[in-house]
Design an enzyme around this catalytic site. Structure first.
Site, PDB file in Angstrom:
ATOM      1  N   GLU A 140      35.916  60.832-129.937  1.00  0.00           N
ATOM      2  CA  GLU A 140      35.184  61.952-129.319  1.00  0.00           C
ATOM      3  C   GLU A 140      33.738  62.017-129.844  1.00  0.00           C
ATOM      4  O   GLU A 140      33.181  63.092-130.051  1.00  0.00           O
ATOM      5  CB  GLU A 140      35.953  63.260-129.461  1.00  0.00           C
ATOM      6  CG  GLU A 140      37.304  63.143-128.751  1.00  0.00           C
ATOM      7  CD  GLU A 140      37.951  64.428-128.348  1.00  0.00           C
ATOM      8  OE1 GLU A 140      37.272  65.453-128.241  1.00  0.00           O
ATOM      9  OE2 GLU A 140      39.182  64.392-128.102  1.00  0.00           O
TER      10      GLU A 140
HETATM   11  N1  CAA Z   1      26.132  69.358-121.673  1.00  0.00           N
HETATM   12  C1  CAA Z   1      25.549  69.155-120.474  1.00  0.00           C
HETATM   13  N2  CAA Z   1      24.755  68.090-120.186  1.00  0.00           N
HETATM   14  C2  CAA Z   1      24.581  67.201-121.180  1.00  0.00           C
HETATM   15  C3  CAA Z   1      25.142  67.340-122.450  1.00  0.00           C
HETATM   16  C4  CAA Z   1      25.956  68.465-122.687  1.00  0.00           C
HETATM   17  N3  CAA Z   1      26.554  68.690-123.864  1.00  0.00           N
HETATM   18  N4  CAA Z   1      24.766  66.290-123.193  1.00  0.00           N
HETATM   19  C5  CAA Z   1      23.975  65.515-122.423  1.00  0.00           C
HETATM   20  N5  CAA Z   1      23.871  66.081-121.202  1.00  0.00           N
HETATM   21  C6  CAA Z   1      23.074  65.596-120.061  1.00  0.00           C
HETATM   22  C7  CAA Z   1      21.605  65.482-120.397  1.00  0.00           C
HETATM   23  O1  CAA Z   1      20.927  66.714-120.198  1.00  0.00           O
HETATM   24  C8  CAA Z   1      21.156  64.426-119.424  1.00  0.00           C
HETATM   25  O2  CAA Z   1      20.990  64.979-118.139  1.00  0.00           O
HETATM   26  P1  CAA Z   1      19.547  65.002-117.382  1.00  0.00           P
HETATM   27  O3  CAA Z   1      19.030  63.583-117.448  1.00  0.00           O
HETATM   28  O4  CAA Z   1      19.880  65.470-116.013  1.00  0.00           O
HETATM   29  O5  CAA Z   1      18.704  65.945-118.158  1.00  0.00           O
HETATM   30  C9  CAA Z   1      22.352  63.512-119.329  1.00  0.00           C
HETATM   31  O6  CAA Z   1      23.483  64.271-119.755  1.00  0.00           O
HETATM   32  C10 CAA Z   1      22.240  62.274-120.176  1.00  0.00           C
HETATM   33  O7  CAA Z   1      22.048  62.703-121.490  1.00  0.00           O
HETATM   34  P2  CAA Z   1      21.311  61.819-122.580  1.00  0.00           P
HETATM   35  O8  CAA Z   1      20.012  61.309-122.002  1.00  0.00           O
HETATM   36  O9  CAA Z   1      21.245  62.591-123.849  1.00  0.00           O
HETATM   37  O10 CAA Z   1      22.297  60.560-122.672  1.00  0.00           O
HETATM   38  P3  CAA Z   1      22.343  59.359-123.664  1.00  0.00           P
HETATM   39  O11 CAA Z   1      22.586  58.121-122.897  1.00  0.00           O
HETATM   40  O12 CAA Z   1      21.136  59.389-124.572  1.00  0.00           O
HETATM   41  O13 CAA Z   1      23.687  59.650-124.504  1.00  0.00           O
HETATM   42  C11 CAA Z   1      25.132  60.641-126.138  1.00  0.00           C
HETATM   43  C12 CAA Z   1      23.863  60.767-125.275  1.00  0.00           C
HETATM   44  C13 CAA Z   1      25.213  61.972-126.880  1.00  0.00           C
HETATM   45  C14 CAA Z   1      25.011  59.509-127.127  1.00  0.00           C
HETATM   46  C15 CAA Z   1      26.373  60.463-125.214  1.00  0.00           C
HETATM   47  O14 CAA Z   1      26.357  59.228-124.528  1.00  0.00           O
HETATM   48  C16 CAA Z   1      27.675  60.562-126.001  1.00  0.00           C
HETATM   49  O15 CAA Z   1      28.149  61.661-126.266  1.00  0.00           O
HETATM   50  N6  CAA Z   1      28.276  59.413-126.358  1.00  0.00           N
HETATM   51  C17 CAA Z   1      29.573  59.396-127.034  1.00  0.00           C
HETATM   52  C18 CAA Z   1      30.693  59.421-126.035  1.00  0.00           C
HETATM   53  C19 CAA Z   1      31.971  59.917-126.636  1.00  0.00           C
HETATM   54  O16 CAA Z   1      32.016  60.938-127.307  1.00  0.00           O
HETATM   55  N7  CAA Z   1      33.040  59.218-126.341  1.00  0.00           N
HETATM   56  C20 CAA Z   1      34.335  59.632-126.779  1.00  0.00           C
HETATM   57  C21 CAA Z   1      35.338  59.126-125.830  1.00  0.00           C
HETATM   58  S1  CAA Z   1      36.558  60.285-125.395  1.00  0.00           S
HETATM   59  C22 CAA Z   1      37.717  60.224-126.620  1.00  0.00           C
HETATM   60  O17 CAA Z   1      37.515  59.722-127.693  1.00  0.00           O
HETATM   61  C23 CAA Z   1      38.947  60.928-126.247  1.00  0.00           C
HETATM   62  C24 CAA Z   1      40.155  60.492-126.911  1.00  0.00           C
HETATM   63  O18 CAA Z   1      40.988  59.843-126.290  1.00  0.00           O
HETATM   64  C25 CAA Z   1      40.429  60.990-128.280  1.00  0.00           C
END
Ligand code: CAA
Length: 387
Positions: A363
């Site tokens: 996550e």
């Molecule tokens: N709420 C709403 N919108 C959001 C947001 C949030 N919390 N976070 C980002 N966004 C939006 C941004 O505003 C942006 O939108 P706009 O371009 O329209 O403004 C868009 O999403 C893209 O955001 P970023 O430019 O910040 O994206 P990024 O490519 O730089 O990535 C990141 C950011 C935080 C690294 C993200 O990719 C991330 O969270 N990565 C990790 C993924 C993850 O947690 N995976 C876990 C897998 S699920 C799992 O593990 C479940 C399980 O089985 C246990």
């Protein structure tokens, strides 16, 4: 500032603690050893209402607050982190995502069964080449008019083998980047869905983590969550709450290790007195208790912010970052307190140490949490705690 739990939260804590100690503990070592999925234990968690705790009673859920959910997860995670991750994904990612952003039809058809635990759900975002970089989705969903044709591979899917419903993120228009991603509700028994072998993991070994392949799966348009292109934001918004759940899991792991280390150190004697009376051990316990208390404040506060309808994106990331580091650090210390006994399975702490590691990875890794926290800081100048 009110630091007390209310009557409902105390009752949930008591019920979860009793269930974890009485039902989960006796078989947890064997399940971990043989990677046995906790079928009967998950059924009992469903009967106790732990699979859809925050879902409105209208859809068969418990209608509880996020703090109650966190407290329940914490108690279960002191003992069995396979059960707690199954519960966490179903509650925080699948049920929450459907309730917050699904249509009435989707809630009626899917949420009801997921909230009662009759069905288990999976959240399918990660791919072989898209983990932290979640916008780089290779799974595609081709728009065929009234349906999508879904193809691709998802990795590390918790509940991959036991779930009836998958929330699958897929790219529908690569030119639009993350704005071309959609989340589709897929039923596990649909043609074209293939579940790979169960992963043999370091920790949370009895939870079922699988690769899932989708080959030209026909998904009706009505199974898309939100407007066209909402899928990435859906995943981010949902994960923001999921991270509070994993933070609670980490808090429980640290708490469980602390409880075991304290009990052992009071019983075990060396140099003529219980080892807890030696400063070398007593100071370890003091450090553990202090860090756990600090982690608890972050985790409970993030849940409270969610309950208050305030922004919890950064607070959840901080809670997960800190609590998972506390879990890792102090499970290692708890093994050390146990000496040689800590290194054998019978004493439970080595399992908690192995389980702790995943809380720094899934996550969103600790590094991803720092991206979330720092971007929030830069956007809003300074992090200002809510008064
Ligand atoms: N709420 C709403 N919108 C959001 C947001 C949030 N919390 N976070 C980002 N966004 C939006 C941004 O505003 C942006 O939108 P706009 O371009 O329209 O403004 C868009 O999403 C893209 O955001 P970023 O430019 O910040 O994206 P990024 O490519 O730089 O990535 C990141 C950011 C935080 C690294 C993200 O990719 C991330 O969270 N990565 C990790 C993924 C993850 O947690 N995976 C876990 C897998 S699920 C799992 O593990 C479940 C399980 O089985 C246990």
């Amino acid at each position: 500032m009110n630091f007390s739990l209310n009557e409902e939260q105390l009752a949930v804590q008591e019920a979860a603690r009793d269930f974890a100690q009485r039902v989960l503990k006796p078989g947890v070592i064997e399940r971990d050893k043989h990677m046995t999925y906790p079928t009967d234990e998950v059924r009992q968690m469903a009967e106790l209402g732990f699979m859809g705790m925050m879902v409105s009673p209208e859809y068969g859920g418990g209608g509880m607050d996020a703090l109650s959910y966190v407290i329940a997860l914490e108690e279960i995670s002191k003992v069995d982190n396979s059960c707690s991750v199954i519960m966490s994904v179903n509650n925080s990612l699948v049920c929450y995502g459907l309730e917050a952003y699904g249509t009435e039809m989707q809630k009626d058809k899917y949420l009801r069964k997921l909230a009662t635990g009759e069905w288990i759900g999976a959240f399918c975002l990660s791919e072989p080449e898209a983990g932290s970089d979640a916008t780089s989705q290779r799974t595609i969903a081709v728009d065929m008019g009234d349906h999508y044709l879904l193809s691709g591979t998802k990795n590390w899917i918790t509940n991959g083998g036991s779930s009836s419903v998958h929330l699958v993120m897929a790219q529908t228009d690569a030119e639009k980047g993350h704005r071309g991603i959609n989340c589709l509700i897929v039923e596990a028994d649909w043609e074209g869905v293939t579940v790979g072998a169960k992963e043999d993991k370091l920790g949370i070994r009895s939870s079922d983590t699988h690769t899932i392949m989708y080959t030209d799966v026909k998904v009706p348009k009505e199974n898309r969550i939100g407007d066209d292109g909402f899928g990435f934001k859906f995943a981010m918004k949902t994960l923001a709450g999921g991270r509070i759940g994993i933070a609670a899991q980490a808090l429980g792991i640290a708490g469980g290790a602390y409880e075991l280390a304290t009990a052992y150190s009071k019983e075990r004697e060396a140099f003529g007195k219980p080892i807890s009376r030696h400063q070398a051990i007593a100071f370890k316990l003091a450090d553990m208790a202090t860090d756990i208390e600090a982690a608890k404040m972050l985790v409970y506060r993030a849940a409270w912010l969610k309950d208050e309808g305030k922004d919890y994106n950064q607070a959840g990331a901080m809670a997960k970052l800190f609590a998972s580091s506390v879990a890792m650090k102090h499970t290692v210390e708890a093994v050390q307190v146990h000496g040689g006994y800590g290194f054998v399975k019978e004493y439970h702490v080595e399992r908690l140490m192995r389980d702790a590691k995943i809380t720094q990875i899934y996550e969103g890794t600790s590094e991803v949490q720092k991206i979330v926290i720092s971007r929030g800081l830069l956007k809003g100048d300074l992090y200002v705690p809510v008064e």
